[in-house]
Every structure is written in C-alpha cells, then in structure tokens.
Design a protein around this motif. Structure first.
Motif, PDB file in Angstrom:
ATOM      1  N   ASP A 193       0.724  -1.101  -0.001  1.00  0.00           N
ATOM      2  CA  ASP A 193      -0.156  -0.100  -0.078  1.00  0.00           C
ATOM      3  C   ASP A 193       0.953   1.253  -0.202  1.00  0.00           C
ATOM      4  N   SER A 195      -0.036   4.362  -0.081  1.00  0.00           N
ATOM      5  CA  SER A 195      -0.585   5.511   0.354  1.00  0.00           C
ATOM      6  C   SER A 195       0.330   6.211   1.374  1.00  0.00           C
ATOM      7  N   PRO A 196       0.408   7.624   1.370  1.00  0.00           N
ATOM      8  CA  PRO A 196       1.362   8.378   2.110  1.00  0.00           C
ATOM      9  C   PRO A 196       1.499   7.945   3.665  1.00  0.00           C
ATOM     10  N   ASP A 240      -1.300  13.381  -8.540  1.00  0.00           N
ATOM     11  CA  ASP A 240      -1.691  12.902  -7.096  1.00  0.00           C
ATOM     12  C   ASP A 240      -1.613  11.498  -7.048  1.00  0.00           C
ATOM     13  N   SER A 241      -0.621  10.664  -8.117  1.00  0.00           N
ATOM     14  CA  SER A 241      -0.650   9.415  -7.891  1.00  0.00           C
ATOM     15  C   SER A 241       0.201   9.057  -6.829  1.00  0.00           C
ATOM     16  N   ARG A 242       0.079   7.878  -6.016  1.00  0.00           N
ATOM     17  CA  ARG A 242       0.622   7.528  -5.106  1.00  0.00           C
ATOM     18  C   ARG A 242       2.138   7.191  -5.335  1.00  0.00           C
TER      19      ARG A 242
END
Length: 316
Positions: A193, A195-196, A240-242
């Motif tokens: 994952d 995500s930031p 805005d891509s992870r």
C-alpha cells in the motif's frame, strides 16, 4: 527454544494445499544430510549467499540424475524449484528462534517470510505456472538481512568505498562529506500500500526497529533502486498518484532507461513479450503501453531518501 512445527509454519505463511503437498514430496526426495549444512548457513548473513550458491549447485546435480533416470527436463526443473523452496523454508523456520531470542515480534517475522508464497503467486500470474524462482533473492530473508516492516521491505547493506565514491560524484557531494557508512535499501513488495500514511508509518517503524535491534543501522542512509523512481512515470501518471508521491521522497540520481524491470511489475510480462501484446487491463498498463509503442522508455532509477521523509521524524 522449540522450532516451529513445519505444517503450522506453512499454513501461517498462506501456502496453498498443493504447495504443501509438493513440499512434502521434496522432503522425502532430498538427501537431507547433503543439504542440512546449506540450510543452516542460509540463516547466517555472513554465509547465506555462498550457501545458496552451493545449494543451487547441489540441486542441479539432483536434476541431472533425475533426467538420467528418465524424468523430463521440465519436470525435473519443476521438482527442483520446490526442493529449493523447501530448503529455504527450513532456514526460515529455524531462524524464527533468532527472532525470539532478539525479541523481534512474530508480525515482522511472518510478514517477512510471506514473500515466499507471494513470489509464487507472482510467477503464476506472469508464467501461468506455480513456481518458485526467487531463491537467488530470498536468502536475504532467511539470514535476517532483510525485513518487511509495515508495507515496505528494508535490507541492511554496507556502503563500501566504491559505492560511497560513486554516490559522492553522482549526487554532487564533496569528497569526505558523506555521513553514512551503512545503508538501508528499500524494496517495494508487489502488494504494498503506497498511500502516504502507510509509507510514513512503515519508514518510522523501520527507523525505530533498526535503532533498537541493529544500532549500526540506526542512522543509516535509506536508498531505493526501482522502476517506481523512473522519471518517465511523471509523463504517465497524475500528479496525485501514490507512485509519484513515493518517488518524491527521494533525490533521484542515476537513471537507467534501458532497464526493462518495469515489465514484470506493470504488465506481469517478461522481456521477450512483444510490446503490441502487452496487456491493457489497467489504466497504467494502457498508458504505459501507448507510451512504449510511441518509442518512449521507462527504465528504473536509484535514489537517496530525503531526511524529511520520516527518517528523523521517528521518536526514539
């Protein structure tokens, strides 16, 4: 301390019943007295790579004997992959004791060792056959040189003189100004994952992990060499891509546009697949395929993590 039961271990890692059946056959087929030394040595960082090479040579001898006995080359190779898997899982099962002695939790142990069934899943997705072909990599896990902590994997490495010199030139640092003698290499599992929040949590937990259990790496430099750092991805992905958010954590240095490693991870394809035949099931696959067909190149890149990306934000 007691070694974990073999079947329980396989089940906790999530192996399929057919995997466990093949592993049981490998246990019966192998001459354990000829491989036990390699199994033990693959639990030690100093000897793991050499032990893997020796084991591979031993298993190649087994393959030749099987072919002489009338077994097809393809079947002998298939059986040999499970022989290697069995031996490395035995190393992993025994290194569990070291985790216990050091006080490293079971979650990190099992998250780390779940690479084995994951690699088989990846091979099946790419080649259509359930196969273990990553023995050249997984001795890092069995020797406690690489750990999965949260969503990412971290490998301890030395920054030898050649690497230091090359990095100083590559990144414009003046000679003698580099602060690091040890390096932690980041690896991104296929199921990570990105995500930031998940990446932040992983990095901060890893920093604390190394400060507690491996103090020499407590203030190491964090690096990554991956297709995820390829600058070409900025042309293919939204801002805005992870993936791009992950990429921005690094100062990008050397770029290898000729690398084709991305084919496995974006397309689950090998290098010999014609571009026109690459799948188009995801938006990234479609965008990347069109880019490649138009003559674009993706490649991979090497980067050094910026301090602000969580390394110094971890609390001792």
């Amino acid at each position: 301390m007691k070694v974990m039961d073999r079947i329980v271990f396989y089940q906790k890692l999530g192996f399929l019943p057919e995997d466990m059946e093949q592993l049981a056959i490998s246990r019966q087929r192998l001459l354990l007295q000829e491989v036990n030394g390699y199994i033990d040595d693959m639990t030690q960082a100093e000897t793991a790579e050499r032990a893997y090479q020796g084991l591979r040579e031993q298993l190649e001898k087994y393959m030749k004997k099987q072919q002489l006995a009338g077994i097809s080359a393809a079947q002998a190779k298939y059986e040999s992959c499970y022989d290697m898997l069995y031996c490395q899982l035995e190393s992993a099962r025994h290194v569990y004791e070291k985790y216990q002695v050091m006080g490293i939790g079971e979650k990190i142990f099992f998250d780390t060792m779940k690479c084995f069934p994951r690699f088989m899943d990846e091979c099946q997705a790419q080649k259509g056959i359930r196969y273990f072909d990553r023995g050249w990599w997984t001795y890092r896990q069995t020797s406690m040189r690489l750990f999965r902590i949260g969503v990412l994997e971290y490998e301890m490495a030395e920054a030898n003189r050649e690497e230091v010199s090359g990095s100083e030139v590559r990144y414009g640092h003046e000679t003698g100004q580099r602060r690091y003698s040890t390096t932690v290499r980041l690896h991104i599992p296929s199921d990570a994952d990105l995500s930031p929040a998940a990446v932040d949590a992983s990095i901060q937990e890893a920093v604390l992990f190394f400060r507690k259990y491996y103090p020499r790496y407590g203030h190491a430099e964090y690096t990554c060499h991956s297709w995820l750092l390829a600058p070409a991805l900025k042309r293919l992905l939204r801002e805005d891509s992870r993936i791009l958010a992950f990429q921005r954590r690094f100062d990008i240095g050397e770029v290898d546009e000729g690398s084709c490693s991305y084919l496995q991870w974006i397309f689950q394809a090998s290098e010999d697949v014609p571009l026109i035949d690459l799948p188009e099931q995801t938006s990234l696959q479609r965008t990347a395929k069109n880019y490649l067909l138009a003559g674009g190149r993706i490649g991979d890149a090497y980067g050094i993590m910026r301090i602000a990306s969580g390394i110094n934000n971890a609390v001792d």
